[in-house]
Design a protein around this motif. Structure first.
Motif, PDB file in Angstrom:
ATOM      1  N   ARG A 133      11.199  23.457  13.732  1.00 27.04           N
ATOM      2  CA  ARG A 133      12.093  21.711  13.057  1.00 27.04           C
ATOM      3  C   ARG A 133      12.299  22.001  12.116  1.00 27.04           C
ATOM      4  NH1 ARG A 133       6.647  17.953  12.465  1.00 27.04           N
ATOM      5  NH2 ARG A 133       6.950  16.317  13.567  1.00 27.04           N
ATOM      6  N   LYS A 134      11.708  22.737  10.654  1.00 23.59           N
ATOM      7  CA  LYS A 134      11.944  23.117   9.912  1.00 23.59           C
ATOM      8  C   LYS A 134      12.795  23.051   9.033  1.00 23.59           C
ATOM      9  CE  LYS A 134       7.186  25.002   8.357  1.00 23.59           C
ATOM     10  NZ  LYS A 134       6.572  25.796   7.674  1.00 23.59           N
ATOM     11  N   VAL A 161      13.095  16.830  16.667  1.00 21.40           N
ATOM     12  CA  VAL A 161      14.367  16.410  16.367  1.00 21.40           C
ATOM     13  C   VAL A 161      13.292  14.821  15.917  1.00 21.40           C
ATOM     14  CG1 VAL A 161      16.530  17.583  17.722  1.00 21.40           C
ATOM     15  CG2 VAL A 161      14.775  15.014  18.451  1.00 21.40           C
ATOM     16  N   ARG A 162      11.793  14.924  16.527  1.00 19.55           N
ATOM     17  CA  ARG A 162      11.533  13.519  15.385  1.00 19.55           C
ATOM     18  C   ARG A 162      12.836  12.669  16.163  1.00 19.55           C
ATOM     19  NH1 ARG A 162       8.689  15.179   9.865  1.00 19.55           N
ATOM     20  NH2 ARG A 162       9.144  17.875  10.147  1.00 19.55           N
ATOM     21  N   ASP A 163      12.683  12.957  17.319  1.00 27.89           N
ATOM     22  CA  ASP A 163      12.993  11.332  17.747  1.00 27.89           C
ATOM     23  C   ASP A 163      13.126  11.490  19.098  1.00 27.89           C
ATOM     24  OD1 ASP A 163      14.822   8.825  17.774  1.00 27.89           O
ATOM     25  OD2 ASP A 163      16.891  10.090  16.888  1.00 27.89           O
ATOM     26  N   ILE A 176      15.491  22.325  10.694  1.00 25.11           N
ATOM     27  CA  ILE A 176      16.159  20.916  11.656  1.00 25.11           C
ATOM     28  C   ILE A 176      16.060  19.946  10.403  1.00 25.11           C
ATOM     29  CG2 ILE A 176      16.250  18.747  12.773  1.00 25.11           C
ATOM     30  CD1 ILE A 176      15.773  21.289  15.587  1.00 25.11           C
ATOM     31  N   GLN A 177      14.481  19.585  10.097  1.00 22.38           N
ATOM     32  CA  GLN A 177      14.675  18.500   9.160  1.00 22.38           C
ATOM     33  C   GLN A 177      14.661  18.624   7.857  1.00 22.38           C
ATOM     34  OE1 GLN A 177      13.270  15.881  10.454  1.00 22.38           O
ATOM     35  NE2 GLN A 177      13.110  16.988  12.403  1.00 22.38           N
ATOM     36  N   SER A 178      15.659  20.296   7.182  1.00 22.29           N
ATOM     37  CA  SER A 178      15.727  20.293   5.944  1.00 22.29           C
ATOM     38  C   SER A 178      17.562  20.606   5.972  1.00 22.29           C
ATOM     39  CB  SER A 178      15.552  21.402   5.413  1.00 22.29           C
ATOM     40  OG  SER A 178      15.887  22.445   6.280  1.00 22.29           O
ATOM     41  N   HIS A 179      17.826  20.017   7.061  1.00 26.15           N
ATOM     42  CA  HIS A 179      19.171  19.896   7.752  1.00 26.15           C
ATOM     43  C   HIS A 179      20.063  21.056   7.620  1.00 26.15           C
ATOM     44  CE1 HIS A 179      18.610  15.289   6.553  1.00 26.15           C
ATOM     45  NE2 HIS A 179      18.020  15.977   5.632  1.00 26.15           N
TER      46      HIS A 179
END
Length: 334
Positions: free
Chosen positions: A135-136, A190-192, A138-141
């Motif tokens: 998850r980290k 994905v926070r969506d 993904i969030q840091s692209h």
């Protein structure tokens, strides 16, 4: 100021035994009562200071109980949640929280009137360190644009659908019982939330099984950003119980299967594969401790919010509608 000890009552001593072990390892929680229709299970507790109830209503109405931890059969969750909320009890419940949209909206409308009552559910894949690290990334692209996610819930427990409470009579659903885990995991990663869903399903259980429900389910989600997610719920295949996951991005791909977890990174010279630690376990204690801390206002961090649980159930009921109608369904969150 010293925080008040939280008194807990546990309903159901199957999975509920895991709840019990998590609570008794926490000094700011006291298990005061348990309930199960099978009195023999009470002997597993081996603690005469803990009350035994055969009737869940008596446990919920016990004035000494602050938090009701529900691990009963799926078709009992709704009525136990409603009674708990009406009596101002905090609720920790196994998924699914209910079996249809009408029940969900009843819970939601009642919960809106109980601002000081906390509510959580056992969506424990979020607690795996491996998934937290992904998850980290993904969030840091680090994955670049994520094009597709594929996940499988391989049940590996075919015997559990024969001669058990899991049947059409009790409105059992693999989408609600198993799909919740994978759907929640992906939304959290994905926070969506998905925009539309299409579901195809089939029945494969032997005729000798007293089970007449779809046991293979193929769920396809599309998100507004173009992400396509495929989730497969497979109850009968010859495979151990396992959650597989593939995340396919323009810069990085992650694959988790029964033998390994590995990352494929795109580099200037081609592709580089890196193995990730395979022994990653979810932690029910972490969920329960976080929920307890939330009640005692020891922190503001919420591993699972009520809104996330509500949206998850809306998604699941859209999946069930799609499966019944064999058509694409737009998911409504309001």
């Amino acid at each position: 100021m010293k925080k008040k000890i939280i008194n807990v009552g546990i309903i159901g001593l199957g999975v509920g035994l895991y709840h019990y072990r998590a609570y008794i390892n926490n000094k700011s929680v006291r298990v005061t009562s348990v309930c199960d229709f099978d009195s023999k299970k009470y002997s597993m507790i081996n603690n005469s200071n803990i009350k035994y109830y055969k009737d869940y209503k008596k446990l919920i109405l016990d004035k000494n109980v602050d938090l009701v931890s529900i691990a009963s059969y799926d078709h009992d969750h709704y009525k136990q949640i409603i009674l708990s909320l009406k009596n101002n009890k905090h609720v920790f419940v196994e998924k699914p929280i209910c079996l249809n949209l009408k029940e969900l909206e009843h819970i939601n409308n009642l919960k809106k009137t109980k601002k000081l009552i906390y509510f959580s559910s056992n969506l424990n894949l979020r607690t795996e360190k491996l998934f937290q690290n992904i998850r980290k990334d993904i969030q840091s692209h680090k994955f670049g644009k994520i094009i597709n996610i594929q996940a499988s819930y391989l049940w590996g427990r075919a015997s559990k659908i024969d001669k058990t409470w899991r049947n059409k009579k009790n409105n059992y659903s693999f989408i609600l019982a198993s799909g919740t885990h994978m759907i929640d995991l992906i939304n959290w990663l994905v926070r969506d939330y998905p925009d539309v869903v299409y579901v195809a399903s089939s029945k494969n259980s032997p005729k000798k099984f007293k089970f007449d429900l779809d046991d293979f389910i193929n769920i396809t989600f599309k998100y507004k950003n173009g992400l396509i997610v495929n989730i497969f719920l497979n109850a009968l295949s010859a495979h151990p119980h396992f959650h597989s996951l593939g995340i396919f991005g323009t810069q990085k791909t992650f694959n988790r299967n029964i033998n390994s977890n590995h990352i494929i990174n795109k580099t200037k010279k081609g592709y580089k594969t890196i193995d990730r630690a395979h022994n990653s376990f979810n932690n029910k204690n972490l969920l329960i401790n976080n929920f307890k801390d939330k009640i005692q206002k020891k922190n503001k961090f919420d591993l699972i919010s009520y809104k996330e649980i509500y949206y998850l159930m809306k998604i699941c009921f859209a999946c069930i509608e799609s499966s019944k109608k064999s058509k694409k369904i737009k998911i409504k969150y309001k």
